[in-house]
Design an enzyme around this catalytic site. Structure first.
Site, PDB file in Angstrom:
ATOM      1  N   LYS A  56       8.170  -7.892   3.195  1.00 18.83           N
ATOM      2  CA  LYS A  56       8.139  -9.074   4.054  1.00 18.83           C
ATOM      3  C   LYS A  56       9.085  -8.991   5.252  1.00 18.83           C
ATOM      4  O   LYS A  56       8.869  -9.655   6.271  1.00 18.83           O
ATOM      5  CB  LYS A  56       8.476 -10.318   3.229  1.00 18.83           C
ATOM      6  CG  LYS A  56       7.393 -10.762   2.259  1.00 18.83           C
ATOM      7  CD  LYS A  56       6.208 -11.362   2.976  1.00 18.83           C
ATOM      8  CE  LYS A  56       5.235 -12.013   2.018  1.00 18.83           C
ATOM      9  NZ  LYS A  56       4.103 -12.661   2.718  1.00 18.83           N
ATOM     10  N   SER A 109       4.963  -3.620  -3.632  1.00 21.12           N
ATOM     11  CA  SER A 109       5.311  -4.529  -2.535  1.00 21.12           C
ATOM     12  C   SER A 109       6.650  -5.220  -2.694  1.00 21.12           C
ATOM     13  O   SER A 109       7.160  -5.788  -1.722  1.00 21.12           O
ATOM     14  CB  SER A 109       4.214  -5.594  -2.378  1.00 21.12           C
ATOM     15  OG  SER A 109       4.063  -6.335  -3.572  1.00 21.12           O
TER      16      SER A 109
END
Length: 512
Positions: A50, A305
């Site tokens: 992110k 992720s």
């Protein structure tokens, strides 16, 4: 697509992000008969990809916007990404988080320089407050996924993969929440290596992209499961859907909780890294794809992720990993209460390892009826066909058996409650709930019920998540069932009626 590719090629992410390694997974590769590679976005400064999109968006803002600061709503990885990205640019960042956000996440944002505003019990309320503060202060709202600059920042993950592995890649597996990472990677990969598949992977209980692609338009899921909370999104973004509809491989893969837990274990076994559930979703999807497509045309790449995981959740993940990998069977077996029954039962299992054994004596159902015992047993499996062999052997010996390996209520609750039955209870309804982990959640539940609806069963387990798993039994007369369902709808806690679940009938139902 051309504009998205241009933005990816010129994205500014490396002032704060690293070029994460593309690590081999030798053990998983050997099992699958494929070259499996893992993109390690869990090694970013905020332990998640992110940071890329957040920094690219903030770095591109004009000076007058930077002076007014930035704002976002998030209880997860996006919050930390915005906080750190803003700090690196010397910009004030306001992060609106629900009041239910665990303290560890709040402190992580504050430690990275973010000004935290706690508002509302859920994300929607926090998001509305962030939008209000945006209008009031003039700060720039940083969307977690539905923004071209954010998508471009995330797309640099795909650019790195292609640069790091010049040999053929059959498919890249991407976890999908709102779709920002999938859209960015799909755009750059389709442009540079159109022969490589880009396959989205979602939890089966939060498959918003799969539903949107099937419908040809964005849809809003009624509710989503929160186990893989980093990808638990009810509706994908408008821009991300536009790109994914055209560029993402149509074969979106969905995986269940057990498969995700097994993937966390696979990542640990090969890298000694601990992935968050959302971070392991892509590995789970890769394994499912490999089983369906045994012919290889190149490497299989999965994106890890993120690694923002509460330590307490590991207990639950470890419990479910063996079932998810097909290395454990959970069975409910009924055996007669007579001498030699246990010995015969164990003999039928042979020299297999018993991983769990729970017993509950069952009262006879009538005068002269046989006395039975219900056993909840876990058995370690060595090969895929072994469970079927066990079921066949038990059925052949006239031992009634129910496979509980895929029974969510059995795995979450019943296995810990074997041994407790009340007297004959009429009108009992059993429901499985997701309670928000916040003070007053139980009181709100109790106050939503009429005083005459008696609670007959209650089991709660903490899994280190933002919500608690609860099994509750309530006596509700038949004429009042509609009012009961209306009360639960008004309460708003996700739930499932488990009254007909065989785990309840065998081990907890006094009238059975």
């Amino acid at each position: 697509m051309q504009e998205t590719v241009r933005k990816i090629l010129t994205a500014r992410v490396y002032d704060v992000a690293i070029e994460s390694p593309l690590d081999p997974m030798p053990r998983l590769s050997a099992r699958l008969g494929a070259s499996v590679l893992l993109k390690r976005e869990d090694l970013q400064p905020v332990f998640s990809f992110k940071i890329r999109g957040a920094y690219n968006k903030i770095a591109g803002l004009p000076p007058e916007a930077l002076a007014r600061g930035v704002i976002c709503a998030s209880a997860g990885n996006h919050a930390q990404g915005v906080a750190l990205a803003a700090a690196r640019r010397g910009v004030k960042a306001t992060i609106v988080m629900p009041t239910t956000t665990p303290a560890i996440k709040v402190e992580a944002v504050r430690a990275r320089g973010g000004h935290v505003v706690l508002h509302g019990d859920a994300f929607d309320e926090a998001n509305a407050e962030a939008r209000r503060l945006e209008r009031e202060s003039g700060a720039t709202f940083i969307h977690p996924f539905d923004d071209p600059e954010v998508i471009a920042g995330q797309g640099t993950v795909g650019l790195e993969i292609l640069r790091q592995h010049s040999e053929p890649i059959e498919a890249i597996f991407v976890p999908v929440g709102g779709g920002g990472l999938a859209a960015g990677i799909a755009a750059i990969v389709r442009f540079l290596r159109p022969e490589t598949k880009v396959i989205g992977v979602e939890p089966a209980e939060a498959a918003s992209m799969q539903a949107a692609l099937a419908a040809g338009e964005r849809v809003v899921l009624n509710q989503v499961g929160l186990f893989a909370d980093g990808v638990a999104v009810r509706q994908v973004g408008a821009e991300t859907f536009r790109l994914c509809r055209d560029l993402l491989d149509p074969e979106v893969v969905t995986v269940d909780t057990d498969a995700i837990c097994a993937a966390v274990k696979d990542v640990f076994d090969d890298t000694r890294a601990i992935s968050e559930p959302a971070g392991a979703v892509a590995v789970a999807g890769l394994k499912l794809y490999a089983a369906r497509h045994p012919v290889r045309t190149g490497a299989l790449v999965a994106i890890n992720s993120g690694a923002n995981l509460n330590f307490d959740r590991l207990r639950h993940i470890a419990e479910r990993a063996e079932v998810g990998e097909g290395r454990e069977a959970l069975l409910a077996v009924t055996i007669p209460e007579r001498p030699g029954s246990y010995r015969r039962f164990i003999q039928l299992l042979g020299n297999r390892s018993v991983t769990e054994f729970n017993y509950r004596y069952a009262e006879p159902r009538g005068e002269g009826a046989p006395r039975d015992a219900h056993i909840f047993v876990g058995v370690a499996l060595k090969h895929p066909d072994e469970k079927a062999q066990i079921l066949q052997a038990l059925a052949g010996a006239d031992y009634p058996v129910v496979d509980m390996s895929d029974n969510e209520m059995a795995k979450l609750h019943a296995r810990y409650m074997v041994g407790g039955r009340a007297g004959d209870l009429r009108d009992e309804i059993v429901c499985r709930f997701q309670f928000p982990e916040r003070p007053g959640a139980l009181l709100r539940f109790l106050e939503s019920l009429r005083p005459e609806w008696n609670i007959t069963l209650f089991h709660y387990r903490n899994h280190g998540a933002d919500y608690g798993r609860v099994l509750a039994g309530i006596q509700v007369p038949e004429p009042e069932r509609a009012a009961f369902r209306e009360a639960l709808q008004a309460l708003g806690y996700p739930y499932a009626d488990e009254t007909e679940n065989p785990a309840y009938r065998l081990f907890l139902d006094a009238s059975a």
